[in-house]
Design a protein around this motif. Structure first.
Motif, PDB file in Angstrom:
ATOM      1  N   VAL A  24      88.214  47.574  86.522  1.00  0.00           N
ATOM      2  CA  VAL A  24      88.276  49.002  86.866  1.00  0.00           C
ATOM      3  C   VAL A  24      88.628  49.057  88.383  1.00  0.00           C
ATOM      4  CG1 VAL A  24      87.083  51.215  86.727  1.00  0.00           C
ATOM      5  CG2 VAL A  24      86.446  49.595  85.333  1.00  0.00           C
ATOM      6  N   ASP A  25      90.008  49.206  88.697  1.00  0.00           N
ATOM      7  CA  ASP A  25      90.537  49.293  90.170  1.00  0.00           C
ATOM      8  C   ASP A  25      91.707  50.215  90.299  1.00  0.00           C
ATOM      9  OD1 ASP A  25      91.434  48.718  92.588  1.00  0.00           O
ATOM     10  OD2 ASP A  25      89.628  47.129  92.700  1.00  0.00           O
ATOM     11  N   ILE A  30      95.551  44.503  93.026  1.00  0.00           N
ATOM     12  CA  ILE A  30      94.245  43.727  92.480  1.00  0.00           C
ATOM     13  C   ILE A  30      94.248  43.392  90.919  1.00  0.00           C
ATOM     14  CG2 ILE A  30      91.859  43.955  92.148  1.00  0.00           C
ATOM     15  CD1 ILE A  30      92.655  43.575  95.035  1.00  0.00           C
ATOM     16  N   ARG A  31      94.624  44.398  90.227  1.00  0.00           N
ATOM     17  CA  ARG A  31      94.847  44.306  88.743  1.00  0.00           C
ATOM     18  C   ARG A  31      95.781  43.302  88.382  1.00  0.00           C
ATOM     19  NH1 ARG A  31      95.274  49.732  88.679  1.00  0.00           N
ATOM     20  NH2 ARG A  31      97.220  49.476  87.384  1.00  0.00           N
ATOM     21  N   LEU A  32      96.834  43.245  89.088  1.00  0.00           N
ATOM     22  CA  LEU A  32      98.058  42.328  88.903  1.00  0.00           C
ATOM     23  C   LEU A  32      97.208  40.932  89.110  1.00  0.00           C
ATOM     24  CD1 LEU A  32     100.951  41.800  88.112  1.00  0.00           C
ATOM     25  CD2 LEU A  32     101.532  41.927  90.346  1.00  0.00           C
ATOM     26  N   GLY A  33      96.779  40.683  90.225  1.00  0.00           N
ATOM     27  CA  GLY A  33      96.216  39.312  90.652  1.00  0.00           C
ATOM     28  C   GLY A  33      95.336  38.837  89.595  1.00  0.00           C
ATOM     29  N   VAL A  67      82.011  44.138  83.211  1.00  0.00           N
ATOM     30  CA  VAL A  67      82.894  45.235  84.045  1.00  0.00           C
ATOM     31  C   VAL A  67      83.244  44.777  85.397  1.00  0.00           C
ATOM     32  CG1 VAL A  67      82.820  47.580  84.495  1.00  0.00           C
ATOM     33  CG2 VAL A  67      81.906  46.880  82.462  1.00  0.00           C
ATOM     34  N   LEU A  68      84.366  44.635  85.776  1.00  0.00           N
ATOM     35  CA  LEU A  68      84.554  44.317  87.224  1.00  0.00           C
ATOM     36  C   LEU A  68      84.778  45.799  87.887  1.00  0.00           C
ATOM     37  CD1 LEU A  68      86.934  41.186  87.074  1.00  0.00           C
ATOM     38  CD2 LEU A  68      84.399  41.278  87.417  1.00  0.00           C
ATOM     39  N   LEU A  69      84.158  46.397  88.723  1.00  0.00           N
ATOM     40  CA  LEU A  69      84.108  47.554  89.015  1.00  0.00           C
ATOM     41  C   LEU A  69      84.488  47.948  90.603  1.00  0.00           C
ATOM     42  CD1 LEU A  69      83.489  50.713  88.368  1.00  0.00           C
ATOM     43  CD2 LEU A  69      81.070  50.412  88.801  1.00  0.00           C
ATOM     44  N   ASP A  70      85.342  48.338  90.959  1.00  0.00           N
ATOM     45  CA  ASP A  70      85.660  48.863  92.579  1.00  0.00           C
ATOM     46  C   ASP A  70      84.635  49.854  92.748  1.00  0.00           C
ATOM     47  OD1 ASP A  70      86.753  48.717  94.935  1.00  0.00           O
ATOM     48  OD2 ASP A  70      88.311  50.252  94.494  1.00  0.00           O
ATOM     49  N   LEU A  71      84.238  49.581  94.017  1.00  0.00           N
ATOM     50  CA  LEU A  71      83.402  50.837  94.632  1.00  0.00           C
ATOM     51  C   LEU A  71      84.194  52.236  95.235  1.00  0.00           C
ATOM     52  CD1 LEU A  71      80.689  49.057  96.650  1.00  0.00           C
ATOM     53  CD2 LEU A  71      80.371  49.992  94.532  1.00  0.00           C
ATOM     54  N   HIS A  72      85.528  52.063  95.296  1.00  0.00           N
ATOM     55  CA  HIS A  72      86.071  53.205  95.750  1.00  0.00           C
ATOM     56  C   HIS A  72      87.246  53.544  94.677  1.00  0.00           C
ATOM     57  CE1 HIS A  72      83.886  52.933  99.395  1.00  0.00           C
ATOM     58  NE2 HIS A  72      84.317  51.865  99.302  1.00  0.00           N
ATOM     59  N   LEU A  73      86.736  54.595  93.657  1.00  0.00           N
ATOM     60  CA  LEU A  73      87.694  54.931  92.763  1.00  0.00           C
ATOM     61  C   LEU A  73      88.172  56.388  92.988  1.00  0.00           C
ATOM     62  CD1 LEU A  73      86.014  53.440  89.774  1.00  0.00           C
ATOM     63  CD2 LEU A  73      88.025  52.582  90.560  1.00  0.00           C
ATOM     64  N   ILE A  96      80.347  44.266  90.834  1.00  0.00           N
ATOM     65  CA  ILE A  96      81.225  44.801  91.904  1.00  0.00           C
ATOM     66  C   ILE A  96      82.226  44.004  92.405  1.00  0.00           C
ATOM     67  CG2 ILE A  96      80.900  45.956  94.060  1.00  0.00           C
ATOM     68  CD1 ILE A  96      79.779  47.671  91.907  1.00  0.00           C
ATOM     69  N   LEU A  97      83.551  44.355  92.441  1.00  0.00           N
ATOM     70  CA  LEU A  97      84.624  43.738  93.224  1.00  0.00           C
ATOM     71  C   LEU A  97      84.926  44.896  94.244  1.00  0.00           C
ATOM     72  CD1 LEU A  97      86.530  41.484  92.953  1.00  0.00           C
ATOM     73  CD2 LEU A  97      88.064  42.976  91.557  1.00  0.00           C
ATOM     74  N   SER A  98      84.640  44.654  95.498  1.00  0.00           N
ATOM     75  CA  SER A  98      84.674  45.562  96.593  1.00  0.00           C
ATOM     76  C   SER A  98      85.451  45.102  97.800  1.00  0.00           C
ATOM     77  CB  SER A  98      83.448  46.184  96.780  1.00  0.00           C
ATOM     78  OG  SER A  98      83.420  46.942  98.022  1.00  0.00           O
ATOM     79  N   GLY A  99      86.241  45.971  98.627  1.00  0.00           N
ATOM     80  CA  GLY A  99      86.683  45.717  99.903  1.00  0.00           C
ATOM     81  C   GLY A  99      85.681  45.798 101.130  1.00  0.00           C
ATOM     82  N   ASP A 100      84.532  46.220 100.680  1.00  0.00           N
ATOM     83  CA  ASP A 100      83.431  46.462 101.744  1.00  0.00           C
ATOM     84  C   ASP A 100      82.601  45.154 102.004  1.00  0.00           C
ATOM     85  OD1 ASP A 100      81.317  47.329 103.076  1.00  0.00           O
ATOM     86  OD2 ASP A 100      81.274  49.002 102.104  1.00  0.00           O
TER      87      ASP A 100
END
Length: 213
Positions: A24-25, A30-33, A67-73, A96-100
């Motif tokens: 979920v991003d 990111i999804r492509l990678g 679920v791989l979930l981004d924190l900023h959607l 959580i998969l985050s840039g934070d």
């Protein structure tokens, strides 16, 4: 235009032991990678969503274990997405998969029910290490019932590779030495160390060693 809700579904002949992964991003790269890393694996069924609402709709269809979930959607910010997801699906295993890179955010995410916190600044292989652990535990589609209960001990959330890096780090090995022992690049070791700092909520290598010795 890509529509997450129309993404291909697993065929009836798909291996029932494969791990269903929902990414979920809203960032295409990111999804492509992740798709490039997972796409050729027979033990992974990959689905994608750009928004929280799309993710919830896909999860309700079943066949999703992690679920791989981004924190900023687009429709959720910070821990709102995590708490909403777990309110509707309390048994979901959300990573959580985050840039934070704030260690406090990592600790808050774990406290709110995330099973792991993986920084986007790290090596995407860290994500695969975590999924490999999940795949090893997967016996059937509802394997989550067989897993031990969540614990507040951060060590229980580490991937096999993170455990190896942590062991050598606590033994006093430098990044270069760890890289040689594990046959990985020194940059990958640095990424693992950064992830460990986030998971344990410390700001430096010295603090981590002091806290765990």
């Amino acid at each position: 235009m890509y529509d997450a809700l129309s993404s291909p579904q697993p065929s009836p002949d798909a291996d029932s032991r494969a791990v269903g992964v929902l990414v979920v991003d809203d960032h295409d790269l990111i999804r492509l990678g992740l798709r490039a890393l997972m796409g050729q694996r027979a033990d992974v069924r990959l689905q994608e969503a750009r928004t929280l609402q799309e993710a919830l709709a896909l999860y309700r269809r079943g066949d999703i274990d992690v679920v791989l979930l981004d924190l900023h959607l687009p429709d959720a910010h910070g821990l709102t997405g995590l708490t909403t997801f777990l309110q509707q699906h309390p048994r979901a295993r959300v990573v959580i998969l985050s840039g934070d890179s704030d260690p406090q955010m990592a600790q808050r995410a774990l406290a709110h029910g995330a099973v792991a916190y993986l920084p986007k600044s790290g090596d995407l292989q860290c994500v695969m290490d975590h999924l490999n652990l999940t795949a090893a535990r997967s016996i059937h589609r509802d394997f989550v019932d067989t897993l031990p209960p969540r614990t507040d001990d951060p060590r229980s959330q580490l991937s096999p590779r993170q455990v190896q890096v942590l062991e050598w780090l606590l033994a006093g090995q430098a990044n270069r030495d760890i890289a040689e022992r594990l046959h990985i690049s020194e940059g990958t070791v640095k990424n693992h160390v950064s992830a460990l700092l986030l998971i344990f909520g410390v700001r430096s290598r010295a603090e981590l060693i002091s806290a765990l010795r």
